[in-house]
Design an enzyme around this catalytic site. Structure first.
Site, short mmCIF file in Angstrom:
data_model
loop_
_atom_site.label_atom_id
_atom_site.label_comp_id
_atom_site.label_asym_id
_atom_site.label_seq_id
_atom_site.Cartn_x
_atom_site.Cartn_y
_atom_site.Cartn_z
N HIS A 235 -8.03 -6.07 7.08
CA HIS A 235 -7.78 -5.09 8.13
C HIS A 235 -7.99 -5.71 9.51
CE1 HIS A 235 -6.61 -1.23 9.57
NE2 HIS A 235 -6.46 -0.85 8.33
N GLU B 188 -2.54 -1.56 -3.27
CA GLU B 188 -3.66 -0.81 -2.70
C GLU B 188 -3.32 0.67 -2.69
OE1 GLU B 188 -4.62 -3.93 0.94
OE2 GLU B 188 -3.59 -2.05 1.33
N HIS C 55 0.87 -1.19 0.00
CA HIS C 55 0.00 0.00 0.00
C HIS C 55 0.90 1.24 0.00
CE1 HIS C 55 -3.98 1.80 1.70
NE2 HIS C 55 -3.29 2.72 1.07
N1 PXP Z 1 -6.60 -3.67 3.35
C1 PXP Z 1 -6.31 -2.34 3.27
C2 PXP Z 1 -7.04 -1.53 2.25
C3 PXP Z 1 -5.33 -1.77 4.09
O1 PXP Z 1 -5.07 -0.47 3.99
C4 PXP Z 1 -4.64 -2.58 5.00
C5 PXP Z 1 -3.56 -1.99 5.83
O2 PXP Z 1 -2.55 -1.54 4.99
C6 PXP Z 1 -4.97 -3.95 5.05
C7 PXP Z 1 -5.96 -4.46 4.22
C8 PXP Z 1 -4.27 -4.90 5.98
O3 PXP Z 1 -4.58 -4.56 7.29
P1 PXP Z 1 -3.67 -5.12 8.47
O4 PXP Z 1 -2.32 -4.53 8.32
O5 PXP Z 1 -4.40 -4.66 9.69
O6 PXP Z 1 -3.66 -6.61 8.33
#
Ligand code: PXP
Length: 241
Positions: A192, A70, A43
């Site tokens: 997330h 992302e 990301h």
């Molecule tokens: N999906 C998105 C859109 C995110 O921004 C993130 C964090 O970068 C994640 C998934 C993954 O989340 P986590 O790091 O809490 O596993």
């Protein structure tokens, strides 16, 4: 089986705290892939506080598994980079430049018109499009209308409810949101705050195609090792539909 895409932002965050290149994002990707991860997620944010453009290009060169990038398509050079790299999937996220981490899904009732040309452009490069969405059943059909292939359900509210021991009502919203997406011919990803404790229940929702997991997985790997941690996630996912 639900695919695991390992998010490497936190490896880059640690690497960026010194100028000597360790830990290496590409080495972490190799370890995760060798352990069986189905994909790698990054990301890149405009302030480059974790993943930098160089990481994106290096990963694109070496990856033999799905690459998921992302980000917010309206920030910086995100679109140019994605169109050049042509990842398997681009997950569009509506986060403000200065947020700590992604903190909500798209409000498609408001933003869908701006997203249509973005989605058209990415699809002309054969990139699969996923939209980061809250578990809001009213918004999800709009994702299909504007050309998305998948949604990624924003699972922070699920993870918080799970941690508080009062997950059922929230979980029902996710079951319903996933069903509405699937009824609209959208694939369903999720991400997330998923972790080794809350993943199994979440993935009892039928046909979750992919989870992208970073923070917890990297934190757990400090104790268990990255290879073993990826394996532990895959073991949970191996019994999903
Ligand atoms: N999906 C998105 C859109 C995110 O921004 C993130 C964090 O970068 C994640 C998934 C993954 O989340 P986590 O790091 O809490 O596993």
């Amino acid at each position: 089986m639900t695919n695991l895409s390992v998010n490497l932002n936190k490896i880059a965050l640690l690497r960026n705290s010194r100028n000597i290149g360790i830990p290496s994002v590409t080495n972490a990707a190799k370890i995760a892939v060798e352990a069986g991860a189905n994909g790698i997620t990054v990301h890149p944010r405009p302030d480059e506080r974790h993943i930098k453009p160089k990481d994106v290009y290096e990963l694109a060169q070496m990856l033999t598994v799905e690459f998921n990038i992302e980000g917010n398509p309206f920030h910086g050079n995100f679109m140019d980079m994605v169109c050049e790299v042509k990842p398997t999937q681009c997950t569009l996220v509506p986060d403000a430049p200065d947020v700590f981490t992604s903190n909500s899904g798209w409000n498609l009732a408001e933003n869908r018109h701006q997203l249509i040309p973005i989605i058209e452009k990415l699809k002309s490069f054969d990139i699969r499009i996923s939209l980061f969405m809250d578990a809001d059943s009213n918004q999800i059909p709009l994702a299909k209308e504007i050309g998305a292939d998948r949604i990624e359900l924003y699972t922070e509210p699920y993870a918080t409810a799970f941690r508080m021991g009062e997950v059922e009502a929230v979980f029902q919203k996710y079951i319903q949101a996933a069903k509405i997406a699937q009824d609209n011919d959208l694939g369903v990803n999720a991400g997330h705050d998923l972790n080794l404790q809350n993943l199994e229940k979440f993935c009892s929702i039928p046909n979750i195609l992919e989870v992208s997991i970073g923070h917890a997985l990297i934190a757990e790997s400090l104790e268990m090792g990255l290879h073993n941690t990826v394996k532990a996630y895959l073991k949970i996912l191996s019994s999903t539909s």
